[in-house]
Design an enzyme around this catalytic site. Sequence first.
Site, PDB file in Angstrom:
ATOM      1  N   SER A 235     -45.067 -13.664  10.096  1.00 50.26           N
ATOM      2  CA  SER A 235     -45.373 -14.414   8.803  1.00 50.26           C
ATOM      3  C   SER A 235     -46.870 -14.163   8.469  1.00 50.26           C
ATOM      4  O   SER A 235     -47.163 -13.903   7.441  1.00 50.26           O
ATOM      5  CB  SER A 235     -44.716 -15.618   8.907  1.00 50.26           C
ATOM      6  OG  SER A 235     -45.494 -16.485   9.953  1.00 50.26           O
TER       7      SER A 235
ATOM      8  N   HIS B  60     -50.520 -18.465   8.561  1.00 54.75           N
ATOM      9  CA  HIS B  60     -50.118 -18.076   7.310  1.00 54.75           C
ATOM     10  C   HIS B  60     -51.425 -18.143   6.537  1.00 54.75           C
ATOM     11  O   HIS B  60     -51.818 -17.072   6.020  1.00 54.75           O
ATOM     12  CB  HIS B  60     -49.187 -19.046   6.410  1.00 54.75           C
ATOM     13  CG  HIS B  60     -47.823 -19.251   6.934  1.00 54.75           C
ATOM     14  ND1 HIS B  60     -46.976 -20.129   6.773  1.00 54.75           N
ATOM     15  CD2 HIS B  60     -47.307 -18.519   8.043  1.00 54.75           C
ATOM     16  CE1 HIS B  60     -45.686 -20.024   7.485  1.00 54.75           C
ATOM     17  NE2 HIS B  60     -45.940 -19.024   8.187  1.00 54.75           N
TER      18      HIS B  60
END
Length: 345
Positions: free
Chosen positions: A266, A321
């Site tokens: 991610s 992230h």
Amino acid sequence: MAGAHVFKLRFYMAGSNWPTNPFQYRGKGAIEIGDDFVILRGSRHRSFRMPRREEQRLRTVDIVNVVASGSDVWFDVLGVKEDLTIGFSVEDAATADRIVALLPARQTAAFAEAHAEQEVFHDRIDYWSPSTPVIWGLLAANIGIFALMWLARQRYQTFLEGPLRQLFALNPDASAILQAQQLVEWGSNYGRLTLKGEWWRLFTSMFLHGSIWHIGFNMLALWQVGQVTERIFGSVRFAGLYVLAGLSGSLASVLWNPHVNSVGASGAIFGIIGGLLAFLGRKDSGVPPTVVADLRGSMIPFLLFSLWMGFIYPHTDNAAHIGGLIGGWLAGHLLARSIHLPERA
């Protein structure tokens, strides 16, 4: 209608890759094209009740902006209160072209400009990057490693003695501990080891996932975001963007929480979005303005929603992230190129 042309088609309710319709039709239907009217027939989906067969009669003079893409057809209908966009699929591209030829050829100024710029954009990325080998390689690597880890866990539990086998079968915590230990052995971003010299874990953790839902969501996002980004950057530059963004996310994760045992792609995926947004902000990018607006309009809501969900769910590694997003944005400026076509004699 006398002299009308009738074609079988299929309606869809929703989906980013499917043509949608405002009438809530689903499944098989038909379109009847006459001189004065176009009639759409389909089944309206109703919750907890049987679908209802309906038809919509549209004036031919109100139809504009007809376009086909493969076997999919779209057109706009100008209305008194609001305009509608109608889409459906037919059996093949030849049938779609026949329908387009029978419908009005009129286009609004905004649509004509956007459609022309889309054609220019696709011509440019087709010239520079006609395929996406890196995306296919990343998907194969992530899914392959996940499958190998699952097989290794199954094989390990098969050879356990009776009491231990019952423990893993009946106790979810025992299975979770086994999985966490396996992730560390395969190269997760485990702070105690990463910060003590095993820096290679910043890279290997990008290809590990903790569950089928984890890898499923990440690979879907990678496929949707990565295709256009690879074609804009080019395969070599895209591979560099992916690695730099992933390393930035892993580094941010372990520095923010040294006790973390982090895995997943991610951070790199957020970095791809950051890199694409950086590319789109350059004046000499070669991406037409309407395409820039469309890409930003799809990327930014996804980005904000994903970050918001990361703050809501406590086990989400939002540091990875955000680190990946920032690293990808910086790498996007570093690796950006212009996709303008070279002048030809």
